[in-house]
Design a protein around this motif. Structure first.
Motif, PDB file in Angstrom:
ATOM      1  N   GLU A  57       0.648  -1.100   0.032  1.00  0.00           N
ATOM      2  CA  GLU A  57      -0.023  -0.045   0.055  1.00  0.00           C
ATOM      3  C   GLU A  57       0.872   1.287  -0.128  1.00  0.00           C
ATOM      4  O   GLU A  57       0.472   2.205  -0.643  1.00  0.00           O
ATOM      5  N   VAL A  58       1.932   1.135   0.816  1.00  0.00           N
ATOM      6  CA  VAL A  58       2.987   2.558   0.754  1.00  0.00           C
ATOM      7  C   VAL A  58       3.409   2.561  -0.672  1.00  0.00           C
ATOM      8  O   VAL A  58       3.492   3.791  -1.086  1.00  0.00           O
ATOM      9  N   ASP A  59       3.958   1.505  -1.346  1.00  0.00           N
ATOM     10  CA  ASP A  59       4.356   1.661  -2.632  1.00  0.00           C
ATOM     11  C   ASP A  59       3.385   2.365  -3.649  1.00  0.00           C
ATOM     12  O   ASP A  59       3.908   3.156  -4.442  1.00  0.00           O
ATOM     13  N   HIS A  60       1.968   1.937  -3.529  1.00  0.00           N
ATOM     14  CA  HIS A  60       1.168   2.517  -4.471  1.00  0.00           C
ATOM     15  C   HIS A  60       0.790   3.997  -4.012  1.00  0.00           C
ATOM     16  O   HIS A  60       0.614   4.725  -4.955  1.00  0.00           O
ATOM     17  N   LEU A  61       1.013   4.413  -2.709  1.00  0.00           N
ATOM     18  CA  LEU A  61       0.682   5.551  -2.319  1.00  0.00           C
ATOM     19  C   LEU A  61       1.718   6.641  -3.067  1.00  0.00           C
ATOM     20  O   LEU A  61       1.702   7.776  -3.293  1.00  0.00           O
ATOM     21  N   ARG A  62       3.456   6.039  -2.788  1.00  0.00           N
ATOM     22  CA  ARG A  62       4.291   6.689  -3.315  1.00  0.00           C
ATOM     23  C   ARG A  62       4.185   6.987  -4.804  1.00  0.00           C
ATOM     24  O   ARG A  62       4.397   8.219  -5.413  1.00  0.00           O
ATOM     25  N   GLN A  63       3.631   6.037  -5.523  1.00  0.00           N
ATOM     26  CA  GLN A  63       3.457   6.110  -6.913  1.00  0.00           C
ATOM     27  C   GLN A  63       2.387   7.190  -7.274  1.00  0.00           C
ATOM     28  O   GLN A  63       2.706   8.037  -8.041  1.00  0.00           O
ATOM     29  N   ALA A  64       1.411   7.077  -6.409  1.00  0.00           N
ATOM     30  CA  ALA A  64       0.328   7.964  -6.680  1.00  0.00           C
ATOM     31  C   ALA A  64       0.817   9.540  -6.527  1.00  0.00           C
ATOM     32  O   ALA A  64       0.526  10.519  -7.265  1.00  0.00           O
TER      33      ALA A  64
END
Length: 83
Positions: A57-64
């Protein structure tokens, strides 16, 4: 960064070796320690199971966030001004 603290206390077994009835405070402390022990193990197990999904989830938030910032005129202006 996650800090995991084990709040479990060490069992005081000195009253097991005594003929004297322990004071109320000692009995209460013993009962609360017994009640906490299974929850400590369950909490640690739950956290260990949850870390991989949290990391994803953190990886997805960083990408966003990267996408939003790269397309932000104000942010790009700030970066140019700082250089």
């Amino acid at each position: 960064v996650f800090v995991l603290v084990n709040a479990e206390t060490e069992i005081d077994d000195k009253w097991d070796r005594s003929e004297v009835v322990p004071p109320f405070a000692a009995m209460l402390d013993s009962y609360s320690s017994i009640a906490i022990e299974p929850y400590n193990m369950e909490t640690v197990a739950l956290l260990m199971e949850s870390f991989p999904s949290w990391a994803e989830e953190v990886d997805h938030l960083r990408q966003a966030a990267r996408h939003i910032l790269e397309n932000s005129r104000g942010f790009n202006r700030l970066i140019r001004d700082l250089q």
